[in-house]
Every structure is written in structure tokens, then in C-alpha cells.
Design a protein around this motif. Structure first.
Motif, PDB file in Angstrom:
ATOM      1  N   PRO A   1      -8.868 -12.086   4.887  1.00 32.23           N
ATOM      2  CA  PRO A   1     -10.165 -12.647   4.502  1.00 32.23           C
ATOM      3  C   PRO A   1     -11.185 -11.634   3.980  1.00 32.23           C
ATOM      4  N   GLY A   2     -11.079 -10.386   4.381  1.00 32.93           N
ATOM      5  CA  GLY A   2     -12.091  -9.414   3.982  1.00 32.93           C
ATOM      6  C   GLY A   2     -11.544  -8.309   3.113  1.00 32.93           C
ATOM      7  N   LYS A   3     -12.452  -7.653   2.439  1.00 34.71           N
ATOM      8  CA  LYS A   3     -12.089  -6.527   1.576  1.00 34.71           C
ATOM      9  C   LYS A   3     -11.312  -5.472   2.358  1.00 34.71           C
ATOM     10  N   VAL A   4     -11.752  -5.184   3.575  1.00 32.22           N
ATOM     11  CA  VAL A   4     -11.086  -4.166   4.395  1.00 32.22           C
ATOM     12  C   VAL A   4      -9.659  -4.599   4.759  1.00 32.22           C
ATOM     13  N   ASP A   5      -9.426  -5.902   4.909  1.00 34.48           N
ATOM     14  CA  ASP A   5      -8.084  -6.405   5.219  1.00 34.48           C
ATOM     15  C   ASP A   5      -7.125  -6.168   4.056  1.00 34.48           C
ATOM     16  N   ARG A   6      -7.634  -6.271   2.844  1.00 36.37           N
ATOM     17  CA  ARG A   6      -6.801  -6.133   1.639  1.00 36.37           C
ATOM     18  C   ARG A   6      -6.625  -4.681   1.211  1.00 36.37           C
ATOM     19  N   LEU A   7      -7.564  -3.823   1.593  1.00 34.56           N
ATOM     20  CA  LEU A   7      -7.581  -2.438   1.139  1.00 34.56           C
ATOM     21  C   LEU A   7      -6.282  -1.700   1.466  1.00 34.56           C
ATOM     22  N   LYS A   8      -5.773  -1.873   2.675  1.00 35.68           N
ATOM     23  CA  LYS A   8      -4.537  -1.202   3.093  1.00 35.68           C
ATOM     24  C   LYS A   8      -3.404  -1.498   2.111  1.00 35.68           C
ATOM     25  N   TYR A   9      -3.230  -2.775   1.761  1.00 31.24           N
ATOM     26  CA  TYR A   9      -2.125  -3.172   0.895  1.00 31.24           C
ATOM     27  C   TYR A   9      -2.321  -2.651  -0.537  1.00 31.24           C
ATOM     28  N   ILE A  10      -3.543  -2.669  -1.009  1.00 34.46           N
ATOM     29  CA  ILE A  10      -3.827  -2.181  -2.363  1.00 34.46           C
ATOM     30  C   ILE A  10      -3.580  -0.678  -2.439  1.00 34.46           C
ATOM     31  N   GLN A  11      -4.058   0.056  -1.442  1.00 31.37           N
ATOM     32  CA  GLN A  11      -3.851   1.509  -1.428  1.00 31.37           C
ATOM     33  C   GLN A  11      -2.371   1.878  -1.351  1.00 31.37           C
ATOM     34  N   LEU A  12      -1.627   1.184  -0.489  1.00 27.62           N
ATOM     35  CA  LEU A  12      -0.192   1.447  -0.384  1.00 27.62           C
ATOM     36  C   LEU A  12       0.525   1.133  -1.693  1.00 27.62           C
ATOM     37  N   ALA A  13       0.141   0.042  -2.332  1.00 24.85           N
ATOM     38  CA  ALA A  13       0.762  -0.326  -3.612  1.00 24.85           C
ATOM     39  C   ALA A  13       0.557   0.792  -4.630  1.00 24.85           C
ATOM     40  N   LYS A  14      -0.662   1.270  -4.744  1.00 24.61           N
ATOM     41  CA  LYS A  14      -0.949   2.345  -5.698  1.00 24.61           C
ATOM     42  C   LYS A  14      -0.173   3.624  -5.348  1.00 24.61           C
ATOM     43  N   GLN A  15      -0.146   3.936  -4.075  1.00 23.42           N
ATOM     44  CA  GLN A  15       0.564   5.133  -3.610  1.00 23.42           C
ATOM     45  C   GLN A  15       2.049   5.090  -3.985  1.00 23.42           C
ATOM     46  N   HIS A  16       2.633   3.882  -3.940  1.00 20.22           N
ATOM     47  CA  HIS A  16       4.068   3.729  -4.207  1.00 20.22           C
ATOM     48  C   HIS A  16       4.351   3.220  -5.620  1.00 20.22           C
ATOM     49  N   LYS A  17       3.316   3.226  -6.462  1.00 23.43           N
ATOM     50  CA  LYS A  17       3.448   2.828  -7.863  1.00 23.43           C
ATOM     51  C   LYS A  17       3.894   1.375  -8.029  1.00 23.43           C
ATOM     52  N   PHE A  18       3.433   0.527  -7.135  1.00 19.33           N
ATOM     53  CA  PHE A  18       3.616  -0.917  -7.241  1.00 19.33           C
ATOM     54  C   PHE A  18       2.340  -1.502  -7.852  1.00 19.33           C
ATOM     55  N   ARG A  19       2.476  -2.571  -8.594  1.00 17.80           N
ATOM     56  CA  ARG A  19       1.297  -3.302  -9.065  1.00 17.80           C
ATOM     57  C   ARG A  19       0.777  -4.139  -7.896  1.00 17.80           C
ATOM     58  N   SER A  20      -0.527  -4.269  -7.773  1.00 17.84           N
ATOM     59  CA  SER A  20      -1.106  -5.131  -6.742  1.00 17.84           C
ATOM     60  C   SER A  20      -1.720  -6.350  -7.424  1.00 17.84           C
ATOM     61  N   ILE A  21      -1.227  -7.505  -7.026  1.00 11.65           N
ATOM     62  CA  ILE A  21      -1.648  -8.763  -7.630  1.00 11.65           C
ATOM     63  C   ILE A  21      -2.202  -9.656  -6.525  1.00 11.65           C
ATOM     64  N   GLY A  22      -3.439 -10.085  -6.686  1.00  8.65           N
ATOM     65  CA  GLY A  22      -4.080 -10.919  -5.677  1.00  8.65           C
ATOM     66  C   GLY A  22      -4.119 -12.377  -6.084  1.00  8.65           C
ATOM     67  N   TYR A  23      -3.935 -13.235  -5.097  1.00  8.32           N
ATOM     68  CA  TYR A  23      -4.081 -14.679  -5.273  1.00  8.32           C
ATOM     69  C   TYR A  23      -5.078 -15.153  -4.221  1.00  8.32           C
ATOM     70  N   TYR A  24      -6.216 -15.636  -4.696  1.00 11.40           N
ATOM     71  CA  TYR A  24      -7.229 -16.190  -3.792  1.00 11.40           C
ATOM     72  C   TYR A  24      -7.073 -17.703  -3.779  1.00 11.40           C
TER      73      TYR A  24
END
Length: 148
Positions: A61-84
Motif C-alpha cells: 500500500p505504501g511507497k516504502v512497501d514498494r521501494l524494496k522490490y524496485i531497488q532489488l529489480a534495478k540491482q539485478h537488472k530486472f524491469r520493475s512494472i507496477g499495477y495499481y
């Protein structure tokens, strides 16, 4: 490779959307199934190490909840795609009332998640962001447009 990140309150269609759109192509990572962050972290590591696309099927629900997944995606060269998932509280409560057993969430839980809900934004680091609504029992997917 893709990290798909769902966000929205309970009973907005996230798991059904996964089944209809990603079941055959992406692993589902869900705290409802895994029961702990430790197990979730093990699955995330396995997906990144094996280059396996996956969906994070949590409320996030919050920006902080999503941040972990976005950062890990970037670190591992994965695209991060959000669906709200459109999160109208009364619609979610109505859908939830049709559930039974463990899938039925206590109303206080849905309302609590709704209070913490922060709609996502592209500036969080998403490579793509979509807005999902339910119309006549089918999903409508639109590119993010700040219409919330």
C-alpha cells in the motif's frame, strides 16, 4: 526479466488478475502463501539468481512497501512494472463479503490497509506503471495517467 509489483487494498482483484495474466509466465510471490518475509526473501533471491520473472502479489500500500522490490529489480537488472488496482473501499468490502474461509479478510484489515494506501508514482522508479479497474467482471488495464 521483470519484477511485477501489485498494489491495492485487499479484494481488488490482484490474485485473480495474476491467474488470468501471469500464471503461465511469472512466479507468484505472495505473503499469503509464504507466511514470512524470510521465505519471501528466499524466493526473491532464487528468482533473481535464476533470471525468473515474478509477480509480487501483496497489497504494497505504501511507497516504502514498494521501494524494496524496485531497488532489488534495478540491482539485478530486472524491469520493475507496477499495477495499481483501483481501491474503492465499498467495492472491496462488497467483493470480500462474497469470500469464505481464510480468503475472507476482516473488515478492519481492509480498512487499515486503505488508510495506509498511497497510490504509486512513476518517480518511485517504476519502468512502467498501469492502472487496473474491474468492469463487468473483467479487468481494464490503462497506462498510468494520474487519474486517481
Amino acid at each position: 526479466m521483470e519484477t511485477i509489483i501489485f498494489c491495492g487494498i485487499q479484494a481488488t482483484g490482484k490474485s485473480t488478475f495474476y491467474q488470468q495474466h501471469f500464471f503461465h509466465s511469472h512466479l507468484r510471490i505472495s505473503l499469503d502463501l509464504l507466511k514470512s518475509r524470510y521465505r519471501e526473501d528466499l524466493f526473491l533471491k532464487a528468482c533473481y539468481k535464476s533470471q525468473l520473472p515474478f509477480v509480487v502479489d501483496n497489497t504494497n500500500p505504501g511507497k516504502v512497501d514498494r521501494l524494496k522490490y524496485i531497488q532489488l529489480a534495478k540491482q539485478h537488472k530486472f524491469r520493475s512494472i507496477g499495477y495499481y488496482f483501483q481501491s474503492h473501499i465499498e467495492d472491496a468490502l462488497q467483493r470480500n463479503s462474497r469470500r469464505s474461509g481464510k480468503t475472507c479478510i476482516p473488515e478492519i484489515g481492509i480498512r487499515g490497509t486503505f488508510k495506509r494506501l498511497e497510490p504509486p508514482s512513476p518517480d518511485e522508479g517504476f519502468d512502467e506503471l498501469y492502472y487496473v479497474t474491474i468492469n463487468d467482471n473483467s479487468f481494464v488495464i490503462k497506462p498510468w495517467g494520474y487519474e486517481i
